[in-house]
Design a protein around this motif. Sequence first.
Motif, PDB file in Angstrom:
ATOM      1  N   LYS A   1       0.839  -1.194   0.000  1.00 52.18           N
ATOM      2  CA  LYS A   1       0.000   0.000   0.000  1.00 52.18           C
ATOM      3  C   LYS A   1       0.879   1.251   0.000  1.00 52.18           C
ATOM      4  O   LYS A   1       0.564   2.239  -0.653  1.00 52.18           O
ATOM      5  CB  LYS A   1      -0.896  -0.045   1.249  1.00 52.18           C
ATOM      6  CG  LYS A   1      -1.761   1.173   1.477  1.00 52.18           C
ATOM      7  CD  LYS A   1      -2.784   0.899   2.587  1.00 52.18           C
ATOM      8  CE  LYS A   1      -2.168   0.649   3.966  1.00 52.18           C
ATOM      9  NZ  LYS A   1      -1.483   1.823   4.541  1.00 52.18           N
TER      10      LYS A   1
ATOM     11  N   SER B   1      -2.813 -17.971  -4.644  1.00 52.71           N
ATOM     12  CA  SER B   1      -3.770 -17.458  -5.628  1.00 52.71           C
ATOM     13  C   SER B   1      -4.304 -16.097  -5.199  1.00 52.71           C
ATOM     14  O   SER B   1      -4.543 -15.228  -6.035  1.00 52.71           O
ATOM     15  CB  SER B   1      -4.906 -18.458  -5.869  1.00 52.71           C
ATOM     16  OG  SER B   1      -5.658 -18.633  -4.704  1.00 52.71           O
ATOM     17  N   SER B   2      -4.465 -15.878  -3.896  1.00 49.28           N
ATOM     18  CA  SER B   2      -4.936 -14.566  -3.430  1.00 49.28           C
ATOM     19  C   SER B   2      -3.908 -13.483  -3.724  1.00 49.28           C
ATOM     20  O   SER B   2      -4.257 -12.380  -4.153  1.00 49.28           O
ATOM     21  CB  SER B   2      -5.210 -14.586  -1.926  1.00 49.28           C
ATOM     22  OG  SER B   2      -6.086 -15.623  -1.607  1.00 49.28           O
TER      23      SER B   2
ATOM     24  N   ARG C   1      -3.928 -12.730  -7.421  1.00 50.22           N
ATOM     25  CA  ARG C   1      -5.112 -11.955  -7.807  1.00 50.22           C
ATOM     26  C   ARG C   1      -4.990 -10.497  -7.355  1.00 50.22           C
ATOM     27  O   ARG C   1      -5.322  -9.570  -8.077  1.00 50.22           O
ATOM     28  CB  ARG C   1      -6.377 -12.590  -7.229  1.00 50.22           C
ATOM     29  CG  ARG C   1      -7.236 -13.207  -8.334  1.00 50.22           C
ATOM     30  CD  ARG C   1      -8.515 -13.796  -7.788  1.00 50.22           C
ATOM     31  NE  ARG C   1      -8.258 -14.932  -6.924  1.00 50.22           N
ATOM     32  CZ  ARG C   1      -8.781 -15.100  -5.715  1.00 50.22           C
ATOM     33  NH1 ARG C   1      -9.590 -14.189  -5.202  1.00 50.22           N
ATOM     34  NH2 ARG C   1      -8.498 -16.171  -5.007  1.00 50.22           N
ATOM     35  N   MET C   2      -4.490 -10.322  -6.115  1.00 48.96           N
ATOM     36  CA  MET C   2      -4.330  -8.960  -5.599  1.00 48.96           C
ATOM     37  C   MET C   2      -3.328  -8.175  -6.451  1.00 48.96           C
ATOM     38  O   MET C   2      -3.556  -7.003  -6.773  1.00 48.96           O
ATOM     39  CB  MET C   2      -3.857  -9.033  -4.153  1.00 48.96           C
ATOM     40  CG  MET C   2      -3.690  -7.682  -3.512  1.00 48.96           C
ATOM     41  SD  MET C   2      -2.725  -7.836  -2.005  1.00 48.96           S
ATOM     42  CE  MET C   2      -1.191  -8.433  -2.688  1.00 48.96           C
TER      43      MET C   2
ATOM     44  N   HIS D   1      -2.595  -8.628  -9.577  1.00 52.21           N
ATOM     45  CA  HIS D   1      -3.234  -8.288 -10.854  1.00 52.21           C
ATOM     46  C   HIS D   1      -4.181  -7.118 -10.679  1.00 52.21           C
ATOM     47  O   HIS D   1      -4.242  -6.217 -11.505  1.00 52.21           O
ATOM     48  CB  HIS D   1      -3.984  -9.514 -11.411  1.00 52.21           C
ATOM     49  CG  HIS D   1      -3.072 -10.552 -11.966  1.00 52.21           C
ATOM     50  ND1 HIS D   1      -3.461 -11.839 -12.229  1.00 52.21           N
ATOM     51  CD2 HIS D   1      -1.755 -10.499 -12.294  1.00 52.21           C
ATOM     52  CE1 HIS D   1      -2.437 -12.525 -12.717  1.00 52.21           C
ATOM     53  NE2 HIS D   1      -1.390 -11.736 -12.757  1.00 52.21           N
ATOM     54  N   TRP D   2      -4.931  -7.151  -9.567  1.00 50.37           N
ATOM     55  CA  TRP D   2      -5.888  -6.084  -9.300  1.00 50.37           C
ATOM     56  C   TRP D   2      -5.174  -4.743  -9.151  1.00 50.37           C
ATOM     57  O   TRP D   2      -5.641  -3.711  -9.616  1.00 50.37           O
ATOM     58  CB  TRP D   2      -6.693  -6.430  -8.045  1.00 50.37           C
ATOM     59  CG  TRP D   2      -7.799  -5.478  -7.775  1.00 50.37           C
ATOM     60  CD1 TRP D   2      -8.978  -5.368  -8.453  1.00 50.37           C
ATOM     61  CD2 TRP D   2      -7.821  -4.476  -6.756  1.00 50.37           C
ATOM     62  NE1 TRP D   2      -9.737  -4.367  -7.916  1.00 50.37           N
ATOM     63  CE2 TRP D   2      -9.054  -3.804  -6.880  1.00 50.37           C
ATOM     64  CE3 TRP D   2      -6.919  -4.088  -5.756  1.00 50.37           C
ATOM     65  CZ2 TRP D   2      -9.406  -2.750  -6.029  1.00 50.37           C
ATOM     66  CZ3 TRP D   2      -7.272  -3.049  -4.922  1.00 50.37           C
ATOM     67  CH2 TRP D   2      -8.505  -2.391  -5.058  1.00 50.37           C
ATOM     68  N   LEU D   3      -3.997  -4.779  -8.516  1.00 53.80           N
ATOM     69  CA  LEU D   3      -3.186  -3.566  -8.346  1.00 53.80           C
ATOM     70  C   LEU D   3      -2.370  -3.258  -9.602  1.00 53.80           C
ATOM     71  O   LEU D   3      -1.628  -2.272  -9.631  1.00 53.80           O
ATOM     72  CB  LEU D   3      -2.237  -3.721  -7.153  1.00 53.80           C
ATOM     73  CG  LEU D   3      -2.889  -3.779  -5.760  1.00 53.80           C
ATOM     74  CD1 LEU D   3      -1.862  -4.202  -4.705  1.00 53.80           C
ATOM     75  CD2 LEU D   3      -3.498  -2.441  -5.392  1.00 53.80           C
ATOM     76  N   LYS D   4      -2.472  -4.125 -10.617  1.00 51.97           N
ATOM     77  CA  LYS D   4      -1.723  -3.977 -11.867  1.00 51.97           C
ATOM     78  C   LYS D   4      -0.203  -3.996 -11.658  1.00 51.97           C
ATOM     79  O   LYS D   4       0.546  -3.253 -12.297  1.00 51.97           O
ATOM     80  CB  LYS D   4      -2.133  -2.701 -12.614  1.00 51.97           C
ATOM     81  CG  LYS D   4      -3.606  -2.693 -13.011  1.00 51.97           C
ATOM     82  CD  LYS D   4      -3.905  -1.608 -14.034  1.00 51.97           C
ATOM     83  CE  LYS D   4      -5.226  -1.841 -14.737  1.00 51.97           C
ATOM     84  NZ  LYS D   4      -6.368  -1.980 -13.793  1.00 51.97           N
TER      85      LYS D   4
END
Length: 294
Positions: free
Chosen positions: A195, A223-224, A227-228, A230-233
């Motif tokens: 963050k 996997s979490s 995914r996180m 990817h979500w944050l790019k």
Amino acid sequence: SIKGSYTQRIAQYDKSLRDQIMEEQALSGEMVPALTQGQFEVYLQPQINYENGALIGAEALVRWNHPQRGLLPPSVFVPLFERNGFITALDKYVWEQCCRTLRRWLDDTNQYVPIAVSVNISRIDIYNPHLCDYLIALVDGYQLPHTMLKLEITESAYMQNPEHLMTVVQTLRDAGFLIEMDDFGSGYSSLNTLKDVPVDLLKLDLKFLSSGQNDARGGNILSSVIRMAHWLKIPVIAEGVETQDQADYLKSLGCLYMQGYYFDKPMPIDTFESLLVLRPIDRTNRYKITNLSG
Ligand code: C2E
Ligand code: MG
Ligand code: MG
Ligand code: MG
């Protein structure tokens, strides 16, 4: 008797502690001449795109080619050098070897297809006030794009002093360097760190996160995290990939960048260079990638 085995164990403990202290004293006495005599050797480990078999980069990993003890792994001397301060000199040496190598590739593009090299930055280096200026002068001295020497900072360095680290990372990124967070997931404040500190790549070590899909809890964390990211790019690379099952599982999670013994172990620079002269199709065959899409 209980007392007998107890005192015996104490004696063994004393002995192994004494051996360790003596070994560290010996290595400390030898480190400066070892550096000037070229006993430290930079190995490179390939990083690949598992979808198409492309070689996408390499990590520089130092070894000590000790005349009596043989090839020593960093676990034997890096922690010691972080305590006695010698890591600063050793890291500079490693970075410079990498810059020379990158320069050679860029000067001979008929032969090589140059790729970026990632180097490790010790948590000790983070407290060197001249770190950023030093890196800029080094890379500029070899006339390299700053993005070709990628900087790996281990997550544990983020915990020691997050404020300071944030400033250092910001300065380095402003200077055009790409920052990779090494050993992501090994610590306990990973999410907070992400963050606060902008990075260009996350390195996930399977050793810390999971042994693959057979390990349900580890698999969920892995996997979490992917995914996180990817979500944050933020791009991710998995290291410590040892089996095809692990590689296939990571691919199913959308993590395509990988580094590990399944593909290649770290190797001397000249061996690595033979990969840079291979045609893409030969590289793909080398990495046993059969299920190519497209
Ligand atoms: P790291 O930066 O996280 O490097 C990854 C380690 O995982 C390397 O160990 C690499 O050889 C190993 N590895 C790669 N693939 C696999 C695999 O499939 N299975 C397993 N079990 N291991 C794999 P290495 O070379 O022994 O280095 C250990 C650590 O020492 C590095 O961890 C890094 O923290 C430190 N280190 C290495 N070179 C340098 C350096 O030049 N400077 C500094 N400051 N630290 C370094
Ligand atoms: Mg590393
Ligand atoms: Mg790592
Ligand atoms: Mg590490």
